[in-house]
Design a protein around this motif. Structure first.
Motif, short mmCIF file in Angstrom:
data_model
loop_
_atom_site.label_atom_id
_atom_site.label_comp_id
_atom_site.label_asym_id
_atom_site.label_seq_id
_atom_site.Cartn_x
_atom_site.Cartn_y
_atom_site.Cartn_z
N ALA A 1 -30.96 -3.75 0.22
CA ALA A 1 -32.31 -3.82 0.78
C ALA A 1 -32.22 -4.11 2.27
O ALA A 1 -32.51 -5.21 2.73
CB ALA A 1 -33.13 -4.89 0.07
N PRO A 2 -31.79 -3.11 3.07
CA PRO A 2 -31.61 -3.35 4.50
C PRO A 2 -32.91 -3.56 5.26
O PRO A 2 -32.90 -4.17 6.33
CB PRO A 2 -30.88 -2.09 4.98
CG PRO A 2 -31.23 -1.04 3.98
CD PRO A 2 -31.37 -1.75 2.68
N GLU A 3 -34.03 -3.06 4.72
CA GLU A 3 -35.30 -3.20 5.41
C GLU A 3 -35.94 -4.55 5.08
O GLU A 3 -35.91 -5.00 3.93
CB GLU A 3 -36.26 -2.07 5.01
CG GLU A 3 -35.71 -0.68 5.29
CD GLU A 3 -35.45 -0.45 6.77
OE1 GLU A 3 -36.16 -1.06 7.59
OE2 GLU A 3 -34.54 0.33 7.10
N ARG A 4 -36.53 -5.18 6.10
CA ARG A 4 -37.10 -6.51 5.91
C ARG A 4 -38.30 -6.48 4.96
O ARG A 4 -38.51 -7.40 4.18
CB ARG A 4 -37.49 -7.09 7.26
CG ARG A 4 -38.06 -8.50 7.20
CD ARG A 4 -38.23 -9.06 8.59
NE ARG A 4 -36.93 -9.25 9.22
CZ ARG A 4 -36.17 -10.32 9.04
NH1 ARG A 4 -36.58 -11.29 8.23
NH2 ARG A 4 -35.01 -10.42 9.63
N VAL B 1 -37.79 -8.99 0.00
CA VAL B 1 -36.98 -8.87 -1.21
C VAL B 1 -36.34 -10.20 -1.58
O VAL B 1 -36.33 -10.60 -2.75
CB VAL B 1 -35.90 -7.78 -1.02
CG1 VAL B 1 -34.98 -7.72 -2.23
CG2 VAL B 1 -36.55 -6.43 -0.79
N ALA B 2 -35.81 -10.91 -0.59
CA ALA B 2 -35.19 -12.21 -0.86
C ALA B 2 -36.20 -13.19 -1.43
O ALA B 2 -35.87 -13.99 -2.33
CB ALA B 2 -34.57 -12.77 0.42
N ALA C 1 -23.72 -1.43 6.73
CA ALA C 1 -23.25 -2.82 6.72
C ALA C 1 -23.69 -3.51 5.43
O ALA C 1 -22.91 -4.27 4.81
CB ALA C 1 -23.79 -3.56 7.93
N THR C 2 -24.91 -3.25 5.00
CA THR C 2 -25.41 -3.83 3.75
C THR C 2 -24.60 -3.33 2.56
O THR C 2 -24.24 -4.10 1.66
CB THR C 2 -26.90 -3.46 3.57
OG1 THR C 2 -27.63 -3.87 4.72
CG2 THR C 2 -27.48 -4.14 2.34
N ALA C 3 -24.26 -2.04 2.55
CA ALA C 3 -23.48 -1.47 1.45
C ALA C 3 -22.07 -2.04 1.41
O ALA C 3 -21.54 -2.33 0.33
CB ALA C 3 -23.42 0.05 1.58
#
Length: 340
Positions: free
Chosen positions: A101-104, A133-134, A154-156
């Motif tokens: 979930a790279p998007e805020r 998401v968090a 980077a998230t992956a």
């Protein structure tokens, strides 16, 4: 209003000051930073899941296909990519749900995570720790791997590192991926003259064409689709990526090139296709056969062929290298296309 390609902008001050190119140059640094920031959280997630081998792994969210491309040949338990809203009906407490979930702010991802928590699934999310998401991921069996905003790769890499250490996926060395990205950034830097800059040369090759992109392996094909998206977004022009059987009719349907055409005297015509091959060094016989058919079709119709290659060591690093190389070319293409 007409559009023309100003080659001089590729080596000018506009390229050196372009914020998009600067963002691409920082790709390796973002991977290193995300890996460092998430190291402690990965250890905590491993401690929580070490004795709980899942019945299945469900990759939820729109970026699930990237995880599937890496994990399907390796994962020792059933693996499902679920880019749709929600979760499969059978998902429950015996399953591990992972998500990039790279998007805020991502309401669909937040809803899927909340459903996973409600069903009692093991949940591991790679996202910004203060993102939507968090906030929806809070639960007894949930781990959040903190990453920066907006960088899908980077998230992956953070998630793949966790899955490897949980014995659910192949090696995904963040430093190796970062080195591959740094090598591309150096080779494609705006400070390097176009005569020795592969991304600038590729942008020139695509300036008067409709790109048709193909990658033979699963990850190279994924990179081709992402590069095509970058070209479309950067230029507003068409760019097609797909499997060989989908691209062959496009190449075979191209009008044969007339060597007597005068591009200055004749009326402008539709842009011809250019076949862009993203080559990650796969020696699979099927890949070789499909590539041969595409090259033969291109040759028979006088379609120009361009190739982007990589010598990175791992599958993920090769994907990252191909994706970044194509993204640089798209950025230079955007920079040099000028409207009257």
């Amino acid at each position: 209003m007409g559009t023309w390609f100003d080659e001089s902008r590729l080596d000018g001050e506009a390229a050196q000051a372009d914020p998009g190119l600067r963002l691409l140059a920082e790709s390796g640094a973002r991977v290193r930073r995300a890996a460092g920031e998430s190291a402690e959280a990965i250890e905590d997630a491993l401690a929580r899941t070490r004795d709980l081998r899942p019945r299945a792994v469900i990759a939820a969210g729109p970026d699930s296909r990237l995880l599937r491309a890496v994990l399907e040949p390796w994962c020792p338990v059933p693996f499902v990519a679920w880019p749709h809203p929600g979760l499969p009906g059978w998902a429950g407490s015996l399953d591990l749900v992972v998500m990039l979930a790279p998007e805020r702010s991502d309401p669909a991802a937040a809803s899927a995570v909340a459903e996973a928590v409600r069903r009692g699934c093991q949940v591991v999310i790679a996202c910004a720790p203060d993102s939507m998401v968090a906030e929806h991921a809070a639960g007894r069996w949930t781990s959040v791997l903190p990453t920066g905003d907006g960088d899908q790769l980077a998230t992956a890499v953070v998630m793949l590192d966790f899955l490897h250490r949980a014995e659910l996926g192949p090696v995904a060395d963040a430093e190796e991926v970062a080195r591959a990205l740094d090598e591309v950034a150096i080779a494609c830097s705006p400070m390097r003259d176009l005569a020795v800059n592969p991304a600038k040369m590729l942008a020139i090759a695509l300036a008067d064409a409709n790109p048709v992109l193909w990658g033979g392996s699963v990850l190279a094909a994924r990179a081709a689709r992402r590069v095509a998206e970058s070209i479309r977004r950067s230029t507003g022009r068409g760019a097609l990526a797909g499997d060989a059987e989908h691209l062959l009719p496009v190449l075979e349907g191209a009008a044969p090139r007339n060597v007597f055409d005068d591009p200055f005297a004749d009326e402008p015509t539709d842009l011809r296709p250019v076949l862009l091959v993203l080559d990650d060094g796969s020696d699979d016989p099927v890949v070789r056969e499909q590539r041969g058919r595409l090259l033969a079709a291109a040759s028979s119709r006088g379609v120009r062929v361009e190739t982007v290659e990589t010598s990175a060591a791992s599958e993920v690093a090769r994907y990252a290298s191909l994706h970044l190389s194509g993204s640089y070319a798209a950025a230079y293409l955007r920079l040099a296309l000028v409207s009257d």
